[in-house]
Design a protein around this motif. Sequence first.
Motif, PDB file in Angstrom:
ATOM      1  N   PHE A   1       0.799  -1.226   0.000  1.00  0.00           N
ATOM      2  CA  PHE A   1       0.000   0.000   0.000  1.00  0.00           C
ATOM      3  C   PHE A   1       0.836   1.284   0.000  1.00  0.00           C
ATOM      4  N   GLY A   2       2.147   1.156  -0.088  1.00  0.00           N
ATOM      5  CA  GLY A   2       2.984   2.339  -0.238  1.00  0.00           C
ATOM      6  C   GLY A   2       3.683   2.807   1.030  1.00  0.00           C
ATOM      7  N   LEU A  37       1.572   2.632  12.059  1.00  0.00           N
ATOM      8  CA  LEU A  37       0.832   2.275  10.857  1.00  0.00           C
ATOM      9  C   LEU A  37      -0.382   3.174  10.675  1.00  0.00           C
ATOM     10  N   SER A  38      -0.551   3.716   9.472  1.00  0.00           N
ATOM     11  CA  SER A  38      -1.705   4.546   9.128  1.00  0.00           C
ATOM     12  C   SER A  38      -2.657   3.752   8.239  1.00  0.00           C
ATOM     13  N   LEU A  39      -3.760   3.305   8.817  1.00  0.00           N
ATOM     14  CA  LEU A  39      -4.789   2.645   8.022  1.00  0.00           C
ATOM     15  C   LEU A  39      -5.450   3.626   7.056  1.00  0.00           C
ATOM     16  N   THR A  40      -5.455   4.905   7.426  1.00  0.00           N
ATOM     17  CA  THR A  40      -5.983   5.929   6.525  1.00  0.00           C
ATOM     18  C   THR A  40      -5.208   5.933   5.218  1.00  0.00           C
ATOM     19  N   GLU A  41      -3.879   6.044   5.307  1.00  0.00           N
ATOM     20  CA  GLU A  41      -3.060   6.116   4.100  1.00  0.00           C
ATOM     21  C   GLU A  41      -3.168   4.837   3.285  1.00  0.00           C
ATOM     22  N   ASN A  75      -5.780   2.846   3.028  1.00  0.00           N
ATOM     23  CA  ASN A  75      -7.060   2.830   2.324  1.00  0.00           C
ATOM     24  C   ASN A  75      -7.161   3.926   1.274  1.00  0.00           C
ATOM     25  N   LEU A  76      -6.488   5.039   1.492  1.00  0.00           N
ATOM     26  CA  LEU A  76      -6.435   6.055   0.446  1.00  0.00           C
ATOM     27  C   LEU A  76      -5.700   5.524  -0.778  1.00  0.00           C
ATOM     28  N   SER A  77      -4.680   4.709  -0.548  1.00  0.00           N
ATOM     29  CA  SER A  77      -3.968   4.075  -1.651  1.00  0.00           C
ATOM     30  C   SER A  77      -4.885   3.132  -2.415  1.00  0.00           C
ATOM     31  N   VAL A  78      -5.697   2.370  -1.685  1.00  0.00           N
ATOM     32  CA  VAL A  78      -6.653   1.460  -2.322  1.00  0.00           C
ATOM     33  C   VAL A  78      -7.668   2.244  -3.148  1.00  0.00           C
ATOM     34  N   LEU A  79      -8.201   3.330  -2.578  1.00  0.00           N
ATOM     35  CA  LEU A  79      -9.181   4.142  -3.295  1.00  0.00           C
ATOM     36  C   LEU A  79      -8.582   4.767  -4.549  1.00  0.00           C
ATOM     37  N   LYS A  80      -7.349   5.233  -4.445  1.00  0.00           N
ATOM     38  CA  LYS A  80      -6.676   5.815  -5.613  1.00  0.00           C
ATOM     39  C   LYS A  80      -6.542   4.778  -6.714  1.00  0.00           C
ATOM     40  N   ASN A  81      -6.096   3.572  -6.359  1.00  0.00           N
ATOM     41  CA  ASN A  81      -5.929   2.513  -7.348  1.00  0.00           C
ATOM     42  C   ASN A  81      -7.268   2.060  -7.927  1.00  0.00           C
ATOM     43  N   LYS A  93     -11.754   9.638  -7.117  1.00  0.00           N
ATOM     44  CA  LYS A  93     -11.103  10.950  -7.102  1.00  0.00           C
ATOM     45  C   LYS A  93     -10.918  11.466  -5.676  1.00  0.00           C
ATOM     46  N   GLU A  94      -9.814  12.150  -5.429  1.00  0.00           N
ATOM     47  CA  GLU A  94      -9.529  12.694  -4.097  1.00  0.00           C
ATOM     48  C   GLU A  94     -10.633  13.632  -3.629  1.00  0.00           C
ATOM     49  N   GLU A  95     -11.149  14.448  -4.533  1.00  0.00           N
ATOM     50  CA  GLU A  95     -12.162  15.426  -4.133  1.00  0.00           C
ATOM     51  C   GLU A  95     -13.500  14.770  -3.784  1.00  0.00           C
ATOM     52  N   ASN A  96     -13.612  13.456  -4.055  1.00  0.00           N
ATOM     53  CA  ASN A  96     -14.824  12.712  -3.706  1.00  0.00           C
ATOM     54  C   ASN A  96     -14.640  11.889  -2.431  1.00  0.00           C
ATOM     55  N   ILE A  97     -13.564  12.142  -1.713  1.00  0.00           N
ATOM     56  CA  ILE A  97     -13.252  11.390  -0.492  1.00  0.00           C
ATOM     57  C   ILE A  97     -13.301  12.319   0.716  1.00  0.00           C
ATOM     58  N   VAL A  98     -13.884  11.846   1.815  1.00  0.00           N
ATOM     59  CA  VAL A  98     -13.829  12.567   3.086  1.00  0.00           C
ATOM     60  C   VAL A  98     -13.277  11.626   4.148  1.00  0.00           C
ATOM     61  N   VAL A  99     -12.395  12.156   4.981  1.00  0.00           N
ATOM     62  CA  VAL A  99     -11.720  11.365   6.011  1.00  0.00           C
ATOM     63  C   VAL A  99     -11.969  11.993   7.378  1.00  0.00           C
ATOM     64  N   ALA A 100     -12.453  11.193   8.319  1.00  0.00           N
ATOM     65  CA  ALA A 100     -12.561  11.638   9.713  1.00  0.00           C
ATOM     66  C   ALA A 100     -11.190  11.517  10.367  1.00  0.00           C
ATOM     67  N   ARG A 101     -10.697  12.604  10.942  1.00  0.00           N
ATOM     68  CA  ARG A 101      -9.345  12.625  11.508  1.00  0.00           C
ATOM     69  C   ARG A 101      -9.276  12.012  12.908  1.00  0.00           C
ATOM     70  N   ASP A 102     -10.410  11.674  13.491  1.00  0.00           N
ATOM     71  CA  ASP A 102     -10.451  11.225  14.881  1.00  0.00           C
ATOM     72  C   ASP A 102      -9.835   9.841  15.053  1.00  0.00           C
ATOM     73  N   CYS A 103      -9.119   9.662  16.158  1.00  0.00           N
ATOM     74  CA  CYS A 103      -8.559   8.359  16.536  1.00  0.00           C
ATOM     75  C   CYS A 103      -9.460   7.737  17.593  1.00  0.00           C
ATOM     76  N   THR A 104      -9.945   6.531  17.348  1.00  0.00           N
ATOM     77  CA  THR A 104     -10.841   5.886  18.301  1.00  0.00           C
ATOM     78  C   THR A 104     -10.164   5.595  19.633  1.00  0.00           C
ATOM     79  N   CYS A 105      -8.853   5.455  19.616  1.00  0.00           N
ATOM     80  CA  CYS A 105      -8.128   5.121  20.839  1.00  0.00           C
ATOM     81  C   CYS A 105      -7.911   6.323  21.746  1.00  0.00           C
ATOM     82  N   CYS A 106      -7.570   7.495  21.172  1.00  0.00           N
ATOM     83  CA  CYS A 106      -7.140   8.603  22.033  1.00  0.00           C
ATOM     84  C   CYS A 106      -7.948   9.891  21.918  1.00  0.00           C
TER      85      CYS A 106
END
Length: 279
Positions: free
Chosen positions: A193-194, A207-211, A213-219, A223-236
């Motif tokens: 995944f890069g 490890l960034s699961l965000t990055e 999955n963004l790699s998977v979506l890109k492949n 489109k990036e402009e069609n993606i929204v990411v929640a920045r919150d960490c469930t742990c902290c």
Amino acid sequence: MINTISIKKELESSNSQESKYFSFFFYYNGIPLESTEKESHALWGMTLLKAGSMRFRWNETNENRTESLKKIFPDKKITPLELIHSKTVFEAKDEGDTEKLQGDGIVTKNPLLIPTVTVADCLPIFLYDHEKKAIGAFHSGWKGTGIVGAGVEKMIELYGSKRENISAAIGPHIGDCCYFVDQERAEYFVKNFGKKCVTKAGDKFMLSLTEANLSVLKNAGIKEENIVVARDCTCCTKFENGENIFGSFRRQAAFLPPEVDADTRSRSMTVQAAFVTLN
């Protein structure tokens, strides 16, 4: 440019800190797809720690889950799966289509169904085709990273979706701030995944699961402009008063001694329901 949000800030700014769940818009061409009188759009969301455990097994009854989700969706039908950390995606045409099935993703065009997966640090990810009015919900743990790509292909196959019309949302999950992995897993993610997935800090690998999955979506051609990411960490991630917002395996159960069995460990964390709905 990828769109980002903070569920914590959204809840605090709307004075919804006592809420037991949240729901949010998808984005298309960098603009939130809000429902209007002329057109309705999908929403994605998740229950919060306050809602209690949304644990799901076909051979169990969870009254808290049943009652809580009925309150959120009184006129619709929850469509669940028993999760197995796979890349398996099913279509649900009608109520009961996923009964007794095991997998980690659900797609549908039926507006009466609510595709629902459970998460507690794993990454919830959602798809929406605003042209075909098709939706999908996916559970992406580290073993299942890549399932959203399978979801995109399933929507293209079943509904004739076009990649440029598909929006994606990545919900709250454990961030690289709290997700430390060994070298073997780090090398696996870099290879598949890069390099952006892994950051080395001393002798630790974050490890960034965000990055990933963004790699998977890109492949997959999203489109990036069609993606929204929640920045919150469930742990902290916490409210300003110090109260935890999300359930988390690592915060609630990972510290348990190795002799604790898997079922007890699983019941020690607050599992959340992650869902997507067509309005």
